[in-house]
Design a protein around this motif. Structure first.
Motif, mmCIF file in Angstrom:
data_model
loop_
_atom_site.group_PDB
_atom_site.id
_atom_site.type_symbol
_atom_site.label_atom_id
_atom_site.label_comp_id
_atom_site.label_asym_id
_atom_site.label_seq_id
_atom_site.Cartn_x
_atom_site.Cartn_y
_atom_site.Cartn_z
ATOM 1 N N THR A 49 -9.581 -11.671 50.869
ATOM 2 C CA THR A 49 -10.530 -11.850 49.757
ATOM 3 C C THR A 49 -11.839 -11.123 50.048
ATOM 4 O OG1 THR A 49 -9.904 -14.130 50.186
ATOM 5 C CG2 THR A 49 -10.943 -13.679 48.098
ATOM 6 N N LEU A 50 -12.289 -11.229 51.297
ATOM 7 C CA LEU A 50 -13.560 -10.591 51.656
ATOM 8 C C LEU A 50 -13.469 -9.075 51.571
ATOM 9 C CD1 LEU A 50 -14.647 -12.862 54.626
ATOM 10 C CD2 LEU A 50 -15.829 -12.584 52.450
ATOM 11 N N VAL A 51 -12.341 -8.515 52.052
ATOM 12 C CA VAL A 51 -12.155 -7.061 51.960
ATOM 13 C C VAL A 51 -12.143 -6.637 50.496
ATOM 14 C CG1 VAL A 51 -10.555 -5.158 52.364
ATOM 15 C CG2 VAL A 51 -10.952 -6.840 54.155
ATOM 16 N N LEU A 52 -11.387 -7.399 49.695
ATOM 17 C CA LEU A 52 -11.277 -7.086 48.270
ATOM 18 C C LEU A 52 -12.656 -7.143 47.613
ATOM 19 C CD1 LEU A 52 -9.157 -6.450 46.134
ATOM 20 C CD2 LEU A 52 -9.031 -8.874 45.607
ATOM 21 N N ALA A 53 -13.427 -8.190 47.957
ATOM 22 C CA ALA A 53 -14.767 -8.325 47.375
ATOM 23 C C ALA A 53 -15.630 -7.128 47.754
ATOM 24 C CB ALA A 53 -15.423 -9.617 47.842
ATOM 25 N N ALA B 69 -15.178 -13.553 41.620
ATOM 26 C CA ALA B 69 -15.444 -13.834 40.209
ATOM 27 C C ALA B 69 -16.863 -13.428 39.821
ATOM 28 C CB ALA B 69 -15.217 -15.313 39.921
ATOM 29 N N SER B 70 -17.809 -13.574 40.770
ATOM 30 C CA SER B 70 -19.182 -13.264 40.373
ATOM 31 C C SER B 70 -19.431 -11.760 40.295
ATOM 32 C CB SER B 70 -20.196 -13.946 41.289
ATOM 33 O OG SER B 70 -19.993 -13.561 42.607
ATOM 34 N N THR C 204 -21.314 -10.353 37.108
ATOM 35 C CA THR C 204 -22.465 -9.465 37.284
ATOM 36 C C THR C 204 -22.315 -8.207 36.429
ATOM 37 O OG1 THR C 204 -22.636 -10.202 39.564
ATOM 38 C CG2 THR C 204 -23.862 -8.245 38.992
ATOM 39 N N LEU C 205 -21.092 -7.674 36.433
ATOM 40 C CA LEU C 205 -20.838 -6.438 35.695
ATOM 41 C C LEU C 205 -20.918 -6.674 34.178
ATOM 42 C CD1 LEU C 205 -19.964 -3.454 36.005
ATOM 43 C CD2 LEU C 205 -17.604 -4.225 35.847
ATOM 44 N N LEU C 206 -20.440 -7.867 33.745
ATOM 45 C CA LEU C 206 -20.288 -8.099 32.303
ATOM 46 C C LEU C 206 -21.437 -8.856 31.653
ATOM 47 C CD1 LEU C 206 -16.460 -8.864 32.164
ATOM 48 C CD2 LEU C 206 -17.658 -6.703 31.840
ATOM 49 N N CYS C 207 -22.453 -9.239 32.436
ATOM 50 C CA CYS C 207 -23.560 -9.997 31.835
ATOM 51 C C CYS C 207 -24.679 -9.075 31.359
ATOM 52 C CB CYS C 207 -24.101 -11.041 32.810
ATOM 53 S SG CYS C 207 -25.024 -10.331 34.177
#
Lengths: 267, 265
Positions: A28-32, B181-182, B186-189
């Motif tokens: 998840t962290l890499v993806l983020a 999700a954020s 962030t991109l869509l707000c």
């Protein structure tokens, strides 16, 4: 030196294995870290969907700036992650323990963490560079490739030094952390666009004080064969290693003064 | 349930924020730096164009500063207060108290948002005015509409953040998922770029999503880009999403509550 390298590999290897224990979290962290850069670059693409040029720069040319600053910053974040968590050591008083061990404090903080998750952001930056290369008609002469490679190494060193300097501020105050982080996060945002869109004082700051201009802007001018709108000669693009060395020396000095100044939090 | 209770909860949350003065100063500095950088980029965009997506240069610069000023009012990133209580188990005592769990947190968030409106948003707008010169609302109606729009914006962003926090009832990696999700929100707000900059087909979709109600709509209200019937429609869209999302969040709270098992001892 060799002893240190072996020790570094050993300490950091343990951290790496630790991070891999939580595979899903790590993924998840890499993806983020990939998606943040992607989202930011998407914004640039959206903007260029509306206008053909930004201050005379095409999308591909801005992508070079973006890619260079993303790779350098992500690599620096990866290696300097120990300095990122270092403020907590000061607050909790565990830095005292570091000082009692028979190894340099700098080395210990450096080897305390390696943020492998940043690899996603590095890859993303590289992908943006490849994209830029496709949309530009640049002839990749050996000199250009050498400049590009030196720029990435120097850029990483410049950001690394900056993170160290920011962390060192914790020896004096632990409250200004967010404000100090503006230098790194804001700095990356700043050098992702052509520097000539900013006021002269900020350009001078980024050239002579915190040499972030050498992470992307000046080398990009050389690689893209663009004249500096401010009239600096083309060889300024070769100066990134010099800027990195000077700034690295400054970071080391600041760190040493900080360690000598440190007296513990007391309570 | 008495409104007095929620009023007091909100007041306490407001007062708690007053303790973090240095952190707020640091945040002010950060928002001002980004306001300056982004403002400079937008000015550069308009070197060759008069209008992009319906924004001229002064509207775009004002938009940038208004959205920077509102980041903390709607608490765009890193709000994990509820997740923390779920992880530590403190959530149990909150759930056992004789008031609405959702109402309790919503009241706290409004108290916090009011603090950030006064001590974060207002100073940033003043700094923006000094550095760039902003386009301010001209009619009192706009200020009233803005107050309503911001109230709804906080409700929408709260419901979104609260939902992300509640996932901690089901997964131990709520922050990781929430982080992903954020990026989307962030991109869509509208923070990074005004939504009308997007290609027209994409634009129609993103403008209808709830995220537009978090920053894009309040900023457009401030700029008086929406007036008359358009203004009512924009506020209506916000109210609709706020209602739907708070309703969904309440259902989620009920589902989550059924999962909670208190170990005695």
């Amino acid at each position: 030196m060799i002893r240190h390298a072996a020790l570094y590999a050993r300490l950091v290897g343990a951290r790496g294995r630790g991070q891999m224990q939580y595979r899903l979290s790590f993924a998840t962290l890499v993806l983020a870290s990939v998606l943040v850069t992607l989202a930011e670059f998407l914004v640039v693409v959206v903007i260029f969907g509306r206008i053909p040029h930004l201050a005379g720069w095409s999308l591909g040319e801005v992508a070079v700036l973006y890619g260079l600053s993303a790779i350098s910053f992500a690599m620096a974040e990866m290696f300097a992650a120990g300095f990122d968590v270092f403020p907590r050591q000061i607050v909790q008083g565990t830095f005292d323990r570091v000082l009692t061990r028979p190894l340099g404090a700098f080395f210990q903080v450096l080897a305390s963490e390696l943020a492998l998750r940043k690899i996603g952001k590095v890859a993303q930056g590289a992908a943006i560079l490849v994209y830029a290369q496709h949309s530009l008609a640049v002839h990749w002469s050996p000199e250009r490739l050498v400049v590009l490679a030196l720029t990435v190494v120097s850029g990483t060193a410049i950001f690394f030094s900056l993170i160290v300097i920011c962390a060192t501020s914790c020896f004096w105050t632990v409250q200004a952390n967010e404000a100090v982080n503006v230098l790194t996060n804001g700095g990356t945002a700043m050098i992702s666009y052509p520097l000539d869109i900013y006021h002269a004082w900020l350009r001078r700051l980024a050239t002579f004080v915190v040499p972030l201009a050498f992470v992307s802007y000046y080398p990009a001018l050389y690689v893209l064969d663009r004249a500096d709108p401010l009239g600096l000669p083309a060889w300024v693009g070769f100066l990134s290693p010099v800027a990195a060395a000077a700034f690295g020396f400054l970071a080391w000095t600041v760190w040493s003064v900080g360690v000598r100044h440190y007296q513990g939090t007391g309570s | 349930m008495s409104t007095r209770l929620y009023w007091e909860i909100g007041k306490r949350a407001f007062q708690r924020q007053l303790a973090y003065r240095t952190a707020n100063l640091a945040g002010l500095f950060t928002n001002a730096c980004f306001g300056y950088l982004r403002g400079s980029v937008f000015i550069a965009l308009y070197q060759t164009e008069r209008s992009i997506g319906g924004y001229d240069v002064s509207a775009a610069v004002t938009f940038t500063w208004v959205t920077q000023a509102l980041i903390m009012v709607v608490f765009l990133w890193g709000w994990w207060d509820v997740e923390e209580t779920i992880r530590t188990g403190d959530v149990v005592s909150d759930l056992a108290k004789p008031f609405s769990y959702l109402g309790f947190w919503l009241a706290r968030d409004y108290g916090r948002a009011l603090y950030h409106l006064l001590f974060r948003c207002c100073p940033i707008l003043l700094i923006g005015e000094v550095m760039f010169g902003l386009r301010w609302p001209t009619s009192p109606v706009t200020w009233a509409a803005l107050a309503l729009s911001l109230t709804l914006a906080v409700a929408i962003s709260f419901a979104w953040r609260f939902t992300l926090n509640l996932t901690a009832f089901w997964t131990t990696d709520a922050r990781g998922i929430g982080g992903l999700a954020s990026i989307l929100s962030t991109l869509l707000c509208g923070l990074l770029v005004p939504l009308p900059y997007f290609p027209d087909t994409v634009r129609r979709v993103v403008e209808a999503l709830p995220f537009a109600g978090i920053l894009q709509i309040p900023a457009d209200v401030f700029l008086e880009r929406v007036t008359g019937a358009g203004l009512l429609l924009a506020l209506g869209q916000q109210a609709l999403w706020a209602g739907v999302m708070l309703g969904a969040t309440q259902l989620l709270v009920m589902a989550a509550t059924r999962r909670v098992v208190v170990q005695g001892g």
